[in-house]
Design a protein around this motif. Sequence first.
Motif, short mmCIF file in Angstrom:
data_model
loop_
_atom_site.label_atom_id
_atom_site.label_comp_id
_atom_site.label_asym_id
_atom_site.label_seq_id
_atom_site.Cartn_x
_atom_site.Cartn_y
_atom_site.Cartn_z
N GLY A 1 10.15 6.42 -7.01
CA GLY A 1 10.97 7.65 -6.45
C GLY A 1 11.40 7.19 -5.98
N PRO A 2 12.21 6.29 -5.19
CA PRO A 2 12.46 5.69 -4.03
C PRO A 2 13.30 6.60 -3.07
CG PRO A 2 14.17 4.60 -5.33
CD PRO A 2 12.93 5.65 -6.16
N MET A 3 13.09 6.52 -1.26
CA MET A 3 13.97 7.55 -0.70
C MET A 3 15.09 6.73 -0.63
SD MET A 3 12.97 9.18 2.94
CE MET A 3 13.60 7.74 3.94
N TRP A 4 15.90 7.06 -1.42
CA TRP A 4 17.34 6.42 -0.98
C TRP A 4 17.96 7.64 -0.45
CZ3 TRP A 4 17.16 2.56 -6.27
CH2 TRP A 4 15.72 2.03 -5.86
N GLY A 5 17.32 9.17 -0.88
CA GLY A 5 17.70 10.04 -0.40
C GLY A 5 17.12 10.78 -0.76
N SER B 1 9.05 5.92 -2.69
CA SER B 1 9.47 7.10 -1.93
C SER B 1 10.25 6.57 -0.46
CB SER B 1 8.45 8.01 -1.88
OG SER B 1 8.51 8.82 -0.67
N MET B 2 9.59 7.02 0.48
CA MET B 2 10.00 6.06 1.86
C MET B 2 9.61 4.20 1.73
SD MET B 2 8.56 6.65 5.87
CE MET B 2 6.90 5.00 5.49
N GLY B 3 8.57 3.99 1.60
CA GLY B 3 8.64 2.84 0.95
C GLY B 3 9.68 1.95 0.30
N GLY B 4 10.77 2.90 -0.42
CA GLY B 4 10.90 2.45 -1.09
C GLY B 4 12.27 2.16 -0.21
N GLY B 5 12.69 3.20 0.56
CA GLY B 5 13.68 3.04 1.40
C GLY B 5 13.55 2.16 2.37
N MET C 1 2.38 -4.03 -1.32
CA MET C 1 2.91 -2.27 -1.93
C MET C 1 3.27 -1.72 -0.89
SD MET C 1 2.63 0.12 -4.79
CE MET C 1 2.89 1.56 -4.28
N LEU C 2 4.79 -1.25 -0.86
CA LEU C 2 4.87 -0.68 0.44
C LEU C 2 4.48 0.98 0.11
CD1 LEU C 2 7.98 -2.13 1.23
CD2 LEU C 2 5.79 -2.71 1.47
N PRO C 3 4.06 2.15 0.80
CA PRO C 3 3.33 3.25 0.97
C PRO C 3 4.99 4.39 1.01
CG PRO C 3 1.54 2.29 1.40
CD PRO C 3 3.40 0.85 1.74
N GLY C 4 4.48 5.52 1.22
CA GLY C 4 5.54 6.27 0.69
C GLY C 4 5.32 7.29 2.64
N ARG C 5 5.72 8.06 2.97
CA ARG C 5 5.45 9.23 4.33
C ARG C 5 4.49 9.64 4.02
NH1 ARG C 5 5.43 13.25 7.41
NH2 ARG C 5 5.78 14.71 5.35
N THR C 6 2.84 10.22 4.60
CA THR C 6 2.38 10.69 4.31
C THR C 6 1.14 9.99 4.11
OG1 THR C 6 1.91 11.56 3.00
CG2 THR C 6 2.97 13.02 4.33
N GLU C 7 0.98 8.38 3.44
CA GLU C 7 0.55 7.87 2.94
C GLU C 7 -0.44 6.60 3.70
OE1 GLU C 7 1.59 8.18 -1.67
OE2 GLU C 7 2.43 6.49 -0.68
N TYR C 8 -1.42 6.09 2.66
CA TYR C 8 -2.41 4.92 3.90
C TYR C 8 -2.93 4.44 3.12
CZ TYR C 8 -5.31 8.75 1.52
OH TYR C 8 -5.67 9.70 0.80
N ILE C 9 -3.74 3.12 2.97
CA ILE C 9 -4.01 1.86 1.96
C ILE C 9 -4.94 2.09 0.89
CG2 ILE C 9 -5.40 0.47 2.25
CD1 ILE C 9 -4.08 -0.30 4.58
N GLU C 10 -5.24 3.05 1.60
CA GLU C 10 -6.80 3.96 -0.05
C GLU C 10 -6.31 4.86 -0.65
OE1 GLU C 10 -9.03 3.29 4.11
OE2 GLU C 10 -7.20 4.00 4.08
N LYS C 11 -5.58 5.26 -0.96
CA LYS C 11 -4.23 5.83 -1.39
C LYS C 11 -3.83 5.22 -2.46
CE LYS C 11 -0.89 9.75 -2.54
NZ LYS C 11 0.12 10.05 -1.99
N TYR C 12 -3.69 3.81 -2.41
CA TYR C 12 -3.53 2.91 -3.60
C TYR C 12 -4.40 1.97 -4.05
CZ TYR C 12 1.54 5.00 -2.69
OH TYR C 12 2.36 5.49 -3.50
N GLY C 13 -5.73 2.56 -3.96
CA GLY C 13 -6.90 1.26 -4.20
C GLY C 13 -6.90 1.39 -5.63
N GLU C 14 -6.27 2.54 -6.75
CA GLU C 14 -6.47 2.98 -8.02
C GLU C 14 -5.04 1.36 -8.30
OE1 GLU C 14 -7.58 4.67 -10.63
OE2 GLU C 14 -8.77 5.87 -10.02
N THR C 15 -4.41 1.50 -7.87
CA THR C 15 -3.06 0.21 -7.98
C THR C 15 -3.19 -0.84 -7.69
OG1 THR C 15 -1.21 2.31 -7.27
CG2 THR C 15 -0.89 -0.09 -7.37
N ALA C 16 -4.11 -1.54 -6.81
CA ALA C 16 -5.01 -2.53 -6.60
C ALA C 16 -5.23 -3.14 -7.09
CB ALA C 16 -5.06 -2.27 -5.28
#
Length: 324
Positions: free
Chosen positions: A152-156, A129-133, A49-64
């Motif tokens: 929502g990948p940051m490809w632009g 997002s940024m993790g998508g790039g 799981m590659l997060p976006g800008r500003t994000e952190y591990i715990e934000k993806y606890g629900e996803t995990a």
Amino acid sequence: MEPISAPLHDDMVGVPQGGQAYWLQTSDGVRIRVGVWHPQGTARGTVLMLPGRTEYIEKYGETAGELARRGFATLVIDWRGQGLADRLLDDKRLGHVNLFTDYQLDLAAAMKLARQIELPTPFHLIGHSMGGGIGLRAVMEGLPVQSCAFTGPMWGIYMSPMVKPFGWALSHVAPMVGMGTRLPPSTRHEGYVTAHPFDGNALTTEPSMYRMMQEQIAAHPELGIGGPTLVWLRESLMECRALAHRPSPDVPCVTFLGSGEQIIDCDDVRQRMDRWPGGRLEIVQGARHEVLMETPEIRADIFDQLETLFTSPQGGKEDSAVSA
């Protein structure tokens, strides 16, 4: 050498128990943090799981937690400059990177850990997002994943036609005159969910998920960052341009794009997916930027599609038509 344990704030809302975090040192000497959750029983693989800008591990606890219920282990990264990873500037509120490709060093360290602790294979990727790039470059360069998904990948980066030339010029000129660590116009030192109420936000239509983000940062403000530096903006614009000229990898892929997306450039996503062999673009009706943190109905449908992608040899391509 045994990996070194790091804090994991599983006392926060939305963070399941049973995870483990580790400190890692990248090849250029930056300390980052990686979190891991395992499913019960035999795992069907591991999701990077590659997060976006500003994000952190715990934000993806629900996803995990949701991935664990479906039989997958999850590895999440605190990128350099955010979360509990080393901050790169004295002002820790600023989102900064020296070179966008430095994020690849963070991912390389995480992959080394994944092998060291014998996370179950095959590996799959979700880049937001940024993790998508970051993830797109990694897959292009041979990251050993069986399939990949992007949200929502940051490809632009979205900028209006009038603002875009100014953004390019400012982000390139400012570092030349010693102003590269300044914030771009209209950005703040405060994090997004701290500075903006739910009404009118660009991230999600689900009040409970937005409240979770706010409560997490309120409980552990050290995890958050504010706006990006002009150097970060320069590096991100240049990375998006560089990747746009490269062919899509021959890896099964599904990309999810909210119909209410306002943060990344949707045209760049469409153009990429139009030339991804066997790739599929899903427009998520009613969703905004963070489709994994949308309404329960939207999340359930996306996780169903992710499970199909991660378990089918063809990445689920034969089961769904392109929707765009």
